[in-house]
Design a protein around this motif. Structure first.
Motif, PDB file in Angstrom:
ATOM      1  N   TYR A  20       0.842  -1.206   0.000  1.00  0.00           N
ATOM      2  CA  TYR A  20       0.000   0.000   0.000  1.00  0.00           C
ATOM      3  C   TYR A  20       0.873   1.251   0.000  1.00  0.00           C
ATOM      4  O   TYR A  20       0.721   2.143  -0.850  1.00  0.00           O
ATOM      5  N   TYR A  21       1.813   1.306   0.919  1.00  0.00           N
ATOM      6  CA  TYR A  21       2.686   2.474   0.994  1.00  0.00           C
ATOM      7  C   TYR A  21       3.661   2.524  -0.188  1.00  0.00           C
ATOM      8  O   TYR A  21       3.932   3.592  -0.744  1.00  0.00           O
ATOM      9  N   ASP A  22       4.184   1.355  -0.566  1.00  0.00           N
ATOM     10  CA  ASP A  22       5.157   1.306  -1.668  1.00  0.00           C
ATOM     11  C   ASP A  22       4.537   1.772  -2.986  1.00  0.00           C
ATOM     12  O   ASP A  22       5.191   2.452  -3.789  1.00  0.00           O
ATOM     13  N   ARG A  23       3.289   1.370  -3.220  1.00  0.00           N
ATOM     14  CA  ARG A  23       2.625   1.746  -4.481  1.00  0.00           C
ATOM     15  C   ARG A  23       2.439   3.261  -4.576  1.00  0.00           C
ATOM     16  O   ARG A  23       2.610   3.851  -5.647  1.00  0.00           O
ATOM     17  N   MET A  24       2.076   3.894  -3.458  1.00  0.00           N
ATOM     18  CA  MET A  24       1.932   5.355  -3.490  1.00  0.00           C
ATOM     19  C   MET A  24       3.291   6.031  -3.649  1.00  0.00           C
ATOM     20  O   MET A  24       3.423   7.022  -4.378  1.00  0.00           O
ATOM     21  N   SER A  25       4.313   5.476  -2.988  1.00  0.00           N
ATOM     22  CA  SER A  25       5.663   6.032  -3.143  1.00  0.00           C
ATOM     23  C   SER A  25       6.144   5.921  -4.587  1.00  0.00           C
ATOM     24  O   SER A  25       6.840   6.811  -5.101  1.00  0.00           O
ATOM     25  N   GLU A  26       5.753   4.829  -5.245  1.00  0.00           N
ATOM     26  CA  GLU A  26       6.157   4.607  -6.636  1.00  0.00           C
ATOM     27  C   GLU A  26       5.594   5.687  -7.557  1.00  0.00           C
ATOM     28  O   GLU A  26       6.251   6.101  -8.523  1.00  0.00           O
ATOM     29  N   GLN A  61       0.029   1.798 -11.871  1.00  0.00           N
ATOM     30  CA  GLN A  61       0.270   0.649 -10.983  1.00  0.00           C
ATOM     31  C   GLN A  61      -0.451   0.851  -9.644  1.00  0.00           C
ATOM     32  O   GLN A  61      -0.934  -0.097  -9.044  1.00  0.00           O
ATOM     33  N   TRP A  62      -0.541   2.090  -9.172  1.00  0.00           N
ATOM     34  CA  TRP A  62      -1.296   2.376  -7.939  1.00  0.00           C
ATOM     35  C   TRP A  62      -2.792   2.134  -8.157  1.00  0.00           C
ATOM     36  O   TRP A  62      -3.460   1.544  -7.309  1.00  0.00           O
ATOM     37  N   ILE A  63      -3.299   2.583  -9.289  1.00  0.00           N
ATOM     38  CA  ILE A  63      -4.729   2.414  -9.582  1.00  0.00           C
ATOM     39  C   ILE A  63      -5.093   0.932  -9.637  1.00  0.00           C
ATOM     40  O   ILE A  63      -6.137   0.517  -9.102  1.00  0.00           O
ATOM     41  N   MET A  64      -4.234   0.112 -10.244  1.00  0.00           N
ATOM     42  CA  MET A  64      -4.511  -1.326 -10.307  1.00  0.00           C
ATOM     43  C   MET A  64      -4.543  -1.946  -8.911  1.00  0.00           C
ATOM     44  O   MET A  64      -5.407  -2.780  -8.607  1.00  0.00           O
ATOM     45  N   PHE A  65      -3.629  -1.534  -8.056  1.00  0.00           N
ATOM     46  CA  PHE A  65      -3.637  -2.012  -6.669  1.00  0.00           C
ATOM     47  C   PHE A  65      -4.930  -1.587  -5.980  1.00  0.00           C
ATOM     48  O   PHE A  65      -5.577  -2.382  -5.283  1.00  0.00           O
ATOM     49  N   PHE A  66      -5.329  -0.347  -6.169  1.00  0.00           N
ATOM     50  CA  PHE A  66      -6.537   0.173  -5.532  1.00  0.00           C
ATOM     51  C   PHE A  66      -7.784  -0.567  -6.037  1.00  0.00           C
ATOM     52  O   PHE A  66      -8.673  -0.916  -5.243  1.00  0.00           O
ATOM     53  N   LEU A  67      -7.856  -0.820  -7.337  1.00  0.00           N
ATOM     54  CA  LEU A  67      -9.016  -1.535  -7.891  1.00  0.00           C
ATOM     55  C   LEU A  67      -9.097  -2.952  -7.340  1.00  0.00           C
ATOM     56  O   LEU A  67     -10.188  -3.471  -7.056  1.00  0.00           O
TER      57      LEU A  67
END
Length: 382
Positions: free
Chosen positions: A254-260, A269-275
């Motif tokens: 969760y934190y890594d994806r936003m940092s990315e 890549q963040w949107i895919m994690f969120f979906l």
């Protein structure tokens, strides 16, 4: 591509110099482009939300389930921030005398959620609402000295215990840039946009956490913002989605994806994690509602077995009460039901005989009872 998400700004000079992040306003430029996998995740998330909405619309007493969902989401969202409390702590009938600082944090999150749900009838999702929610969240708990209900007036940073501006993992926008970024975010939340509302929700949550406008409570307010925006866009009619369960289980990612996003400008890549988080959380919510509803039906049958009509009225009242308060003691229960202590005690005894309630440990002279079948379902993944 990094400039797609923002850039760093140098602040101060000499020994005091540090770089803060300045986020680009939403929507991203170049525009969001989902892969085939991303489109499939979006479809799955929308489908699961639609099924969840259908359940919420047709199940009687759905407000009881929602009441528990609000508590579970509050607890899980607070646990992400390190709060040490359990569901049983939050549901303790003696909470007014037993509450510690961790439990108080969760109780305030519940109050903030309930406040937000009432207030959104009068306000759109906007900075005023966000600040008001924060004021309720921080009232009377640790962090209350950090300007509750106000955007920060000083620089903050994210890092481990004892970290400083010199070794922080992330330094959000300075105060001037933060205020500008929150104004831009407010405009985006209330603008007409062709992007799917779920994708917009992902972007808004990322942007809020990146701006980090408060000195404390950003994560909890940011996760509550997810629910509020989904309701604003009519994807949810009630807060039946507790996404914090997924986010807690995948906290590092969760934190890594936003940092990315900040590091590379890769919003996709963040949107895919969120979906994925929304799809799995909605599917989980559907499963839990099905289980709770099945349990309810089974226990209503038990209540009616060998029970006269006069007694059944009190038993049904008690049963409805324990669906909202699965851990009880007799005195408060009698007061809530408007019956005598003895009548409430007799009804509790009947529910114990029928295997619905169980007696727990005694606290002083007070006997505690719990609706364990209900709690076992709610405790899943906690």
């Amino acid at each position: 591509m990094r400039a797609r998400a923002g850039h760093e700004r140098q602040n101060l000079m000499g020994e005091l110099a540090y770089a803060s992040f300045v986020p680009q306003p939403l929507p991203p430029d170049p525009p969001i482009t989902l892969t085939d996998e991303g489109v499939e995740l979006l479809i799955a998330a929308r489908c699961h939300l639609a099924v969840l909405e259908g359940l919420a619309a047709r199940i009687p007493n759905m407000e009881l389930f929602i009441s528990m969902y609000v508590r579970k989401e509050a607890l899980l969202s607070s646990q992400i921030e390190g709060t040490q409390a359990t569901l049983d702590d939050v549901l303790d009938p003696l909470l007014d005398v037993n509450a510690n600082r961790d439990v108080a944090d969760v109780v305030n999150y519940i109050r903030a959620t309930e406040f937000a749900l009432r207030r959104r009838a009068e306000l759109p999702v906007c900075n005023r609402l966000i600040r008001e929610i924060h004021a309720v969240l921080m009232e009377g708990v640790r962090g209350q000295e950090k300007y509750p209900g106000e955007f920060r007036r000083t620089q903050n940073w994210i890092g481990g215990a004892g970290s400083t501006l010199k070794n922080a993992r992330y330094i959000p926008p300075n105060v001037e840039d933060m205020n500008a970024a929150m104004s831009a975010l407010e405009a985006y939340m209330n603008a007409e946009e062709a992007l799917d509302p779920l994708i917009r929700t992902a972007l808004i949550h990322y942007q809020f956490e990146t701006i980090h406008p408060f000195l404390d409570g950003n994560g909890r307010v940011g996760r509550l913002l997810i629910t509020l925006f989904l309701m604003e866009k009519h994807l949810l009619s009630a807060p039946a989605l507790y996404i914090s369960c997924f986010l807690k289980q995948n906290r590092i990612e969760y934190y890594d994806r936003m940092s990315e996003v900040r590091r590379t400008g890769n919003y996709e890549q963040w949107i895919m994690f969120f979906l994925r988080a929304v799809a799995e959380s909605a599917a989980d919510a559907i499963d839990i509602i099905d289980q709770l509803y099945a349990l309810r039906g089974k226990n209503i049958v038990k209540l009616k077995e060998n029970t006269n009509k006069k007694q059944l009225t009190t038993l049904i009242k008690l049963f409805s009460y324990i669906e909202a308060h699965p851990i009880i003691e007799v005195k408060k229960t009698a007061e809530a039901l408007g019956v005598s202590y003895n009548a409430a005690a007799r009804a509790v005894g009947v529910l114990m005989e029928k295997g619905i309630l169980e007696q727990r440990e005694q606290v002083g002279k007070t006997r505690i009872y719990s609706y364990e079948g209900y709690l076992d379902i709610l405790r899943k993944d906690m």
